[in-house]
Design a protein around this motif. Structure first.
Motif, mmCIF file in Angstrom:
data_model
loop_
_atom_site.group_PDB
_atom_site.id
_atom_site.type_symbol
_atom_site.label_atom_id
_atom_site.label_comp_id
_atom_site.label_asym_id
_atom_site.label_seq_id
_atom_site.Cartn_x
_atom_site.Cartn_y
_atom_site.Cartn_z
ATOM 1 N N SER A 15 0.792 -1.224 0.000
ATOM 2 C CA SER A 15 0.000 0.000 0.000
ATOM 3 C C SER A 15 0.828 1.280 0.000
ATOM 4 C CB SER A 15 -0.925 0.011 1.217
ATOM 5 O OG SER A 15 -0.162 0.021 2.410
ATOM 6 N N ALA A 16 2.104 1.215 0.293
ATOM 7 C CA ALA A 16 2.924 2.432 0.389
ATOM 8 C C ALA A 16 3.046 3.146 -0.948
ATOM 9 C CB ALA A 16 4.300 2.099 0.951
ATOM 10 N N LYS A 17 3.039 2.411 -2.036
ATOM 11 C CA LYS A 17 3.161 3.055 -3.350
ATOM 12 C C LYS A 17 1.920 3.875 -3.677
ATOM 13 C CE LYS A 17 6.360 -0.211 -5.325
ATOM 14 N NZ LYS A 17 6.632 -1.173 -6.380
ATOM 15 N N ARG A 18 0.765 3.407 -3.258
ATOM 16 C CA ARG A 18 -0.488 4.115 -3.543
ATOM 17 C C ARG A 18 -0.797 5.199 -2.521
ATOM 18 N NH1 ARG A 18 -3.368 3.501 -8.233
ATOM 19 N NH2 ARG A 18 -3.160 1.383 -8.955
ATOM 20 N N LEU A 19 -0.564 4.886 -1.236
ATOM 21 C CA LEU A 19 -1.005 5.774 -0.165
ATOM 22 C C LEU A 19 0.110 6.601 0.456
ATOM 23 C CD1 LEU A 19 -3.312 3.180 1.635
ATOM 24 C CD2 LEU A 19 -3.986 4.885 -0.057
ATOM 25 N N GLY A 20 1.340 6.342 0.075
ATOM 26 C CA GLY A 20 2.469 7.016 0.704
ATOM 27 C C GLY A 20 2.894 6.261 1.948
ATOM 28 N N PRO A 21 4.016 6.650 2.528
ATOM 29 C CA PRO A 21 4.518 5.895 3.683
ATOM 30 C C PRO A 21 3.619 5.969 4.914
ATOM 31 C CG PRO A 21 6.028 7.671 3.075
ATOM 32 C CD PRO A 21 4.924 7.676 2.088
ATOM 33 N N VAL A 22 3.037 7.116 5.174
ATOM 34 C CA VAL A 22 2.169 7.249 6.352
ATOM 35 C C VAL A 22 0.852 6.509 6.127
ATOM 36 C CG1 VAL A 22 0.927 8.871 7.823
ATOM 37 C CG2 VAL A 22 3.221 9.431 7.020
ATOM 38 N N GLY A 23 0.275 6.672 4.956
ATOM 39 C CA GLY A 23 -0.948 5.945 4.636
ATOM 40 C C GLY A 23 -0.723 4.448 4.628
ATOM 41 N N GLY A 24 0.443 4.015 4.160
ATOM 42 C CA GLY A 24 0.784 2.603 4.182
ATOM 43 C C GLY A 24 0.894 2.076 5.600
#
Length: 57
Positions: A15-24
């Motif tokens: 999920s980090a690629k889609r949501l960014g590191p914090v969202g991931g």
């Protein structure tokens, strides 16, 4: 414990690629909490399914 770390790492990497590191990180936390709650529910209600998940993971 290592099982939960593995789930968190996998969820974060996906999920980090889609949501960014914090969202991931948030997504990984939700995934781990959901997994723990699902395992608790299945162990109480459906022990055969819980055993199958234990063997698979």
């Amino acid at each position: 414990m290592l099982q939960l770390i593995g789930i968190a790492w996998s969820a974060w990497k996906l999920s980090a690629k889609r949501l960014g590191p914090v969202g991931g990180a948030v997504f990984a936390g939700v995934a781990v909490i959901g997994f723990v709650l699902l395992r608790k529910y299945l162990s109480e209600s459906h022990p055969a399914i819980d055993n199958a998940i234990e063997r698979a993971v």
